[in-house]
Design a protein around this motif. Structure first.
Motif, mmCIF file in Angstrom:
data_model
loop_
_atom_site.group_PDB
_atom_site.id
_atom_site.type_symbol
_atom_site.label_atom_id
_atom_site.label_comp_id
_atom_site.label_asym_id
_atom_site.label_seq_id
_atom_site.Cartn_x
_atom_site.Cartn_y
_atom_site.Cartn_z
ATOM 1 N N ALA A 9 4.033 -10.588 -5.462
ATOM 2 C CA ALA A 9 3.806 -9.218 -5.007
ATOM 3 C C ALA A 9 2.396 -8.815 -5.439
ATOM 4 O O ALA A 9 1.830 -9.383 -6.379
ATOM 5 C CB ALA A 9 4.831 -8.258 -5.611
ATOM 6 N N SER A 10 1.853 -7.827 -4.744
ATOM 7 C CA SER A 10 0.553 -7.270 -5.090
ATOM 8 C C SER A 10 0.588 -5.781 -4.748
ATOM 9 O O SER A 10 1.263 -5.371 -3.809
ATOM 10 C CB SER A 10 -0.555 -7.968 -4.305
ATOM 11 N N THR A 11 -0.142 -4.993 -5.527
ATOM 12 C CA THR A 11 -0.149 -3.546 -5.320
ATOM 13 C C THR A 11 -1.569 -3.027 -5.161
ATOM 14 O O THR A 11 -2.528 -3.717 -5.498
ATOM 15 C CB THR A 11 0.478 -2.831 -6.528
ATOM 16 N N ALA A 34 9.880 -1.924 -14.589
ATOM 17 C CA ALA A 34 11.226 -2.276 -15.041
ATOM 18 C C ALA A 34 11.358 -3.786 -15.264
ATOM 19 O O ALA A 34 11.969 -4.229 -16.238
ATOM 20 C CB ALA A 34 12.264 -1.804 -14.021
ATOM 21 N N THR A 35 10.758 -4.556 -14.371
ATOM 22 C CA THR A 35 10.839 -6.020 -14.466
ATOM 23 C C THR A 35 10.025 -6.545 -15.646
ATOM 24 O O THR A 35 10.454 -7.446 -16.351
ATOM 25 C CB THR A 35 10.341 -6.668 -13.155
ATOM 26 N N PHE A 36 8.844 -5.992 -15.823
ATOM 27 C CA PHE A 36 7.935 -6.431 -16.886
ATOM 28 C C PHE A 36 7.761 -5.277 -17.867
ATOM 29 O O PHE A 36 6.691 -4.680 -17.973
ATOM 30 C CB PHE A 36 6.594 -6.867 -16.291
ATOM 31 N N SER A 37 8.806 -4.972 -18.592
ATOM 32 C CA SER A 37 8.820 -3.773 -19.448
ATOM 33 C C SER A 37 7.981 -3.921 -20.719
ATOM 34 O O SER A 37 7.578 -2.931 -21.298
ATOM 35 C CB SER A 37 10.259 -3.396 -19.810
ATOM 36 N N LYS A 38 7.734 -5.138 -21.139
ATOM 37 C CA LYS A 38 6.941 -5.351 -22.358
ATOM 38 C C LYS A 38 5.517 -5.755 -21.968
ATOM 39 O O LYS A 38 5.300 -6.823 -21.419
ATOM 40 C CB LYS A 38 7.589 -6.442 -23.204
ATOM 41 N N PRO A 39 4.520 -4.905 -22.262
ATOM 42 C CA PRO A 39 3.130 -5.246 -21.914
ATOM 43 C C PRO A 39 2.662 -6.501 -22.680
ATOM 44 O O PRO A 39 3.027 -6.704 -23.844
ATOM 45 C CB PRO A 39 2.320 -4.027 -22.362
ATOM 46 N N GLN A 93 9.497 -0.723 -9.917
ATOM 47 C CA GLN A 93 10.121 -2.045 -9.994
ATOM 48 C C GLN A 93 9.379 -2.946 -10.985
ATOM 49 O O GLN A 93 10.000 -3.619 -11.801
ATOM 50 C CB GLN A 93 10.088 -2.743 -8.628
ATOM 51 N N LEU A 94 8.060 -2.963 -10.889
ATOM 52 C CA LEU A 94 7.264 -3.830 -11.757
ATOM 53 C C LEU A 94 7.390 -3.415 -13.219
ATOM 54 O O LEU A 94 7.531 -4.267 -14.103
ATOM 55 C CB LEU A 94 5.798 -3.821 -11.314
ATOM 56 N N PHE A 128 0.816 -1.208 0.000
ATOM 57 C CA PHE A 128 0.000 0.000 0.000
ATOM 58 C C PHE A 128 0.854 1.264 0.000
ATOM 59 O O PHE A 128 0.383 2.325 -0.329
ATOM 60 C CB PHE A 128 -0.928 0.023 1.222
ATOM 61 N N SER A 129 2.092 1.129 0.386
ATOM 62 C CA SER A 129 2.980 2.274 0.553
ATOM 63 C C SER A 129 3.653 2.665 -0.765
ATOM 64 O O SER A 129 4.045 1.810 -1.552
ATOM 65 C CB SER A 129 4.061 1.923 1.581
ATOM 66 N N LYS A 130 3.841 3.956 -0.948
ATOM 67 C CA LYS A 130 4.540 4.438 -2.141
ATOM 68 C C LYS A 130 6.051 4.273 -2.016
ATOM 69 O O LYS A 130 6.765 4.401 -2.998
ATOM 70 C CB LYS A 130 4.199 5.909 -2.390
ATOM 71 N N THR A 131 6.542 3.980 -0.804
ATOM 72 C CA THR A 131 7.990 3.859 -0.603
ATOM 73 C C THR A 131 8.458 2.411 -0.456
ATOM 74 O O THR A 131 9.656 2.173 -0.328
ATOM 75 C CB THR A 131 8.426 4.656 0.650
ATOM 76 N N ALA A 132 7.547 1.448 -0.476
ATOM 77 C CA ALA A 132 7.912 0.046 -0.254
ATOM 78 C C ALA A 132 8.359 -0.626 -1.553
ATOM 79 O O ALA A 132 7.828 -0.359 -2.634
ATOM 80 C CB ALA A 132 6.737 -0.714 0.341
ATOM 81 N N TYR A 133 9.334 -1.504 -1.404
ATOM 82 C CA TYR A 133 9.817 -2.336 -2.505
ATOM 83 C C TYR A 133 9.027 -3.632 -2.523
ATOM 84 O O TYR A 133 8.337 -3.975 -1.570
ATOM 85 C CB TYR A 133 11.308 -2.647 -2.319
ATOM 86 N N ALA A 134 9.188 -4.383 -3.599
ATOM 87 C CA ALA A 134 8.556 -5.693 -3.690
ATOM 88 C C ALA A 134 9.049 -6.570 -2.549
ATOM 89 O O ALA A 134 10.228 -6.536 -2.211
ATOM 90 C CB ALA A 134 8.869 -6.345 -5.032
ATOM 91 N N PRO A 135 8.158 -7.354 -1.949
ATOM 92 C CA PRO A 135 8.599 -8.243 -0.874
ATOM 93 C C PRO A 135 9.511 -9.334 -1.434
ATOM 94 O O PRO A 135 9.436 -9.680 -2.618
ATOM 95 C CB PRO A 135 7.296 -8.831 -0.345
#
Length: 184
Positions: free
Chosen positions: A156-158, A174-179, A171-172, A144-151
């Protein structure tokens, strides 16, 4: 993957139930499938999706103490399951994680039908308890936080804000750059 149509509702619980029912009644899906919400991410390669839960449903309810629709839904689900003690072997477990869940169609349909009179039930927990799927206790991975990294771990869930404006969203992307084709 194919689109499975379902009726839209103003109430997210009614809509969720309609979509789950449509998925379970669809000949397009196999008898077992993986249930993901649109804000769940698999962050690492894994061999299979484990069955994970939050432990005691009663303890999950106690953590909220907000008297909002979600807590009322958890409570009505808990009471329903407590009244089905002969159908379940353990105290009710909460499957209301922000994690994927393996689903067996006929068991989920039975749970949906059995709880048809409930207003806003939690179908993941109804299914898990009535079908006795067991599983392993896990922490919720919702950010829920704007400052938290992926666990650390495979999932992960946002929420909308952390995805759009937070570190986890960066992070997401960058990790999944191609839709994928469903995101266009």
């Amino acid at each position: 993957m194919r689109y499975i149509p379902a009726k839209n509702f103003d109430d997210k619980w009614e809509e969720g139930a309609a979509r789950m029912r449509a998925s379970c009644e669809s000949a397009e899906l196999p008898s077992k499938f993986l249930y993901f919400n649109d804000d769940f991410f698999v962050m690492q390669p894994i061999e299979e999706i484990p069955i994970l839960h939050l432990g005691s449903l009663w303890h999950h309810i106690e953590r909220y103490q907000m008297a909002n629709k979600y807590e009322k839904s958890l409570l009505s689900t808990y009471e329903f399951l407590q009244n089905r003690k002969t159908a379940i072997k353990t105290p009710p477990i909460s499957y209301e994680t922000h994690l994927p869940l393996p689903i067996e169609k006929s068991g989920m349909l039975d749970a949906i039908r059995d709880a048809a009179a409930l207003r806003r039930p939690q179908y993941r927990s109804l299914y898990g308890n009535l079908c006795g799927i067991g599983g392993t206790p896990a922490s919720d991975v919702k950010i829920f936080s704007k400052t938290a990294y992926a666990p650390y771990g495979p999932f992960a869930s946002t929420d909308d804000s952390s995805f759009k404006e937070g570190v986890i969203g960066e992070q997401l992307r960058a990790t999944f750059s191609k839709p994928c084709r469903y995101e266009k």
